[in-house]
Design a protein around this motif. Structure first.
Motif, PDB file in Angstrom:
ATOM      1  N   UNK A  69     -11.468  18.533 -22.367  1.00  0.00           N
ATOM      2  CA  UNK A  69     -12.851  18.334 -22.764  1.00  0.00           C
ATOM      3  C   UNK A  69     -12.973  18.199 -24.277  1.00  0.00           C
ATOM      4  N   UNK A  70     -14.055  17.542 -24.732  1.00  0.00           N
ATOM      5  CA  UNK A  70     -14.306  17.376 -26.158  1.00  0.00           C
ATOM      6  C   UNK A  70     -14.656  18.713 -26.781  1.00  0.00           C
ATOM      7  N   UNK A  71     -14.343  18.861 -28.045  1.00  0.00           N
ATOM      8  CA  UNK A  71     -14.664  20.085 -28.761  1.00  0.00           C
ATOM      9  C   UNK A  71     -13.534  21.086 -28.683  1.00  0.00           C
ATOM     10  N   UNK A  72     -13.884  22.347 -28.687  1.00  0.00           N
ATOM     11  CA  UNK A  72     -12.901  23.431 -28.747  1.00  0.00           C
ATOM     12  C   UNK A  72     -12.746  24.090 -27.385  1.00  0.00           C
ATOM     13  N   UNK A  73     -11.490  24.370 -27.028  1.00  0.00           N
ATOM     14  CA  UNK A  73     -11.202  25.078 -25.778  1.00  0.00           C
ATOM     15  C   UNK A  73      -9.919  25.884 -25.957  1.00  0.00           C
ATOM     16  N   UNK A  74      -9.585  26.669 -24.953  1.00  0.00           N
ATOM     17  CA  UNK A  74      -8.375  27.500 -24.996  1.00  0.00           C
ATOM     18  C   UNK A  74      -7.316  26.930 -24.056  1.00  0.00           C
ATOM     19  N   UNK A  75      -6.067  27.048 -24.457  1.00  0.00           N
ATOM     20  CA  UNK A  75      -4.943  26.627 -23.630  1.00  0.00           C
ATOM     21  C   UNK A  75      -4.024  27.826 -23.437  1.00  0.00           C
ATOM     22  N   UNK A  76      -4.010  28.430 -22.225  1.00  0.00           N
ATOM     23  CA  UNK A  76      -3.096  29.543 -21.986  1.00  0.00           C
ATOM     24  C   UNK A  76      -1.654  29.039 -21.932  1.00  0.00           C
ATOM     25  N   UNK A  77      -0.752  29.785 -22.580  1.00  0.00           N
ATOM     26  CA  UNK A  77       0.667  29.431 -22.606  1.00  0.00           C
ATOM     27  C   UNK A  77       1.447  30.581 -21.999  1.00  0.00           C
ATOM     28  N   UNK A  78       2.287  30.279 -21.024  1.00  0.00           N
ATOM     29  CA  UNK A  78       3.160  31.273 -20.407  1.00  0.00           C
ATOM     30  C   UNK A  78       4.383  30.537 -19.886  1.00  0.00           C
ATOM     31  N   UNK A  79       5.531  30.887 -20.399  1.00  0.00           N
ATOM     32  CA  UNK A  79       6.755  30.241 -19.951  1.00  0.00           C
ATOM     33  C   UNK A  79       7.930  30.611 -20.828  1.00  0.00           C
ATOM     34  N   UNK A  80       9.049  29.979 -20.543  1.00  0.00           N
ATOM     35  CA  UNK A  80      10.282  30.234 -21.298  1.00  0.00           C
ATOM     36  C   UNK A  80      10.760  28.962 -21.965  1.00  0.00           C
ATOM     37  N   UNK A  81      11.390  29.143 -23.130  1.00  0.00           N
ATOM     38  CA  UNK A  81      12.024  28.030 -23.826  1.00  0.00           C
ATOM     39  C   UNK A  81      13.459  28.423 -24.157  1.00  0.00           C
ATOM     40  N   UNK A  82      14.354  27.435 -24.144  1.00  0.00           N
ATOM     41  CA  UNK A  82      15.747  27.651 -24.541  1.00  0.00           C
ATOM     42  C   UNK A  82      15.814  27.522 -26.054  1.00  0.00           C
ATOM     43  N   UNK A  83      16.270  28.575 -26.751  1.00  0.00           N
ATOM     44  CA  UNK A  83      16.283  28.558 -28.202  1.00  0.00           C
ATOM     45  C   UNK A  83      17.547  27.916 -28.777  1.00  0.00           C
ATOM     46  N   UNK A 110      -3.552  29.250 -27.094  1.00  0.00           N
ATOM     47  CA  UNK A 110      -3.713  28.362 -28.235  1.00  0.00           C
ATOM     48  C   UNK A 110      -5.129  27.805 -28.220  1.00  0.00           C
ATOM     49  N   UNK A 111      -5.668  27.560 -29.396  1.00  0.00           N
ATOM     50  CA  UNK A 111      -6.971  26.925 -29.519  1.00  0.00           C
ATOM     51  C   UNK A 111      -6.728  25.425 -29.589  1.00  0.00           C
ATOM     52  N   UNK A 112      -7.447  24.665 -28.758  1.00  0.00           N
ATOM     53  CA  UNK A 112      -7.326  23.209 -28.740  1.00  0.00           C
ATOM     54  C   UNK A 112      -8.634  22.617 -29.255  1.00  0.00           C
ATOM     55  N   UNK A 113      -8.525  21.862 -30.354  1.00  0.00           N
ATOM     56  CA  UNK A 113      -9.676  21.132 -30.879  1.00  0.00           C
ATOM     57  C   UNK A 113      -9.472  19.660 -30.567  1.00  0.00           C
ATOM     58  N   UNK A 147     -10.879  16.332 -31.258  1.00  0.00           N
ATOM     59  CA  UNK A 147     -11.790  15.648 -32.163  1.00  0.00           C
ATOM     60  C   UNK A 147     -11.301  14.234 -32.421  1.00  0.00           C
ATOM     61  N   UNK A 148     -12.220  13.291 -32.387  1.00  0.00           N
ATOM     62  CA  UNK A 148     -11.948  11.883 -32.651  1.00  0.00           C
ATOM     63  C   UNK A 148     -10.683  11.411 -31.940  1.00  0.00           C
ATOM     64  N   UNK A 149      -9.670  11.007 -32.685  1.00  0.00           N
ATOM     65  CA  UNK A 149      -8.471  10.445 -32.067  1.00  0.00           C
ATOM     66  C   UNK A 149      -7.293  11.417 -32.133  1.00  0.00           C
ATOM     67  N   UNK A 150      -7.585  12.715 -32.154  1.00  0.00           N
ATOM     68  CA  UNK A 150      -6.508  13.696 -32.261  1.00  0.00           C
ATOM     69  C   UNK A 150      -6.850  15.005 -31.567  1.00  0.00           C
ATOM     70  N   UNK A 151      -5.788  15.725 -31.242  1.00  0.00           N
ATOM     71  CA  UNK A 151      -5.896  17.076 -30.705  1.00  0.00           C
ATOM     72  C   UNK A 151      -5.194  17.992 -31.696  1.00  0.00           C
ATOM     73  N   UNK A 152      -5.843  19.081 -32.061  1.00  0.00           N
ATOM     74  CA  UNK A 152      -5.252  20.069 -32.956  1.00  0.00           C
ATOM     75  C   UNK A 152      -5.045  21.356 -32.160  1.00  0.00           C
ATOM     76  N   UNK A 153      -3.799  21.797 -32.045  1.00  0.00           N
ATOM     77  CA  UNK A 153      -3.476  23.028 -31.327  1.00  0.00           C
ATOM     78  C   UNK A 153      -3.040  24.062 -32.352  1.00  0.00           C
ATOM     79  N   UNK A 154      -3.622  25.249 -32.280  1.00  0.00           N
ATOM     80  CA  UNK A 154      -3.256  26.295 -33.233  1.00  0.00           C
ATOM     81  C   UNK A 154      -3.392  27.662 -32.587  1.00  0.00           C
ATOM     82  N   UNK A 155      -2.692  28.611 -33.176  1.00  0.00           N
ATOM     83  CA  UNK A 155      -2.747  29.979 -32.687  1.00  0.00           C
ATOM     84  C   UNK A 155      -1.430  30.674 -32.925  1.00  0.00           C
TER      85      UNK A 155
END
Length: 162
Positions: A9-23, A39-42, A44-52
């Protein structure tokens, strides 16, 4: 660990993260790490900004006593997904992914963030006494009769005040 660009969806939303990664960090470091958090997902326009900040956990080797222990560390995440693949624009220090639509696999970007945040010298606990430099005994569990060498006080990190 994916983000569906078409259903976000447009605007700000939350993305739950749960899993494993090989380091893949090598001996004494966790081979795999669990990542948890939101993570917070913004969108906006032609991009997605993920932060947290995510929490990572994995088995590591103490840099002082060489014992294996469960390590927890914070993983700051900044990812930019550009939908206009023609642009060369980035967002400073954030990781940049270029994809117009569909699902974006975030696994590699999250792995990279976890590796960059991994502590340089993990220790099992703050008061870990480490190994005796003369005989190699674990000073946390045993004592030895080795004499302590006098150290140059200029190397004593506890005297440095920042």
């Amino acid at each position: 660990m994916k983000l569906d660009l078409d259903r976000q969806e447009w605007g700000r939303s939350a993305l739950p993260v749960a899993g494993e990664v090989a380091l893949g960090l090598g001996d004494g470091c966790p081979g795999r790490a669990g990542l948890r958090g939101d993570l917070v997902v913004d969108n906006v326009e032609s991009r997605f900004l993920l932060s947290g900040t995510l929490e990572a956990t994995g088995r590591a080797e103490c840099s002082r006593c060489l014992a294996e222990f469960e390590l927890r560390w914070d993983v700051p995440v900044e990812i930019t997904i550009l939908r206009d693949v023609e642009t060369d624009e980035g967002e400073g220090d954030s990781l940049v992914i270029r994809q117009r639509s569909g699902e974006v696999d975030l696994t590699e970007s999250l792995r990279e963030s976890a590796v960059l945040a991994f502590p340089q010298a993990p220790i099992c606990r703050d008061d870990c006494r480490g190994l005796c430099p003369a005989c190699g005994i674990d000073r946390n569990t045993d004592t030895c009769l080795c004499e302590e060498e006098e150290t140059d006080p200029r190397w004593d990190l506890s005297l440095i005040h920042i």
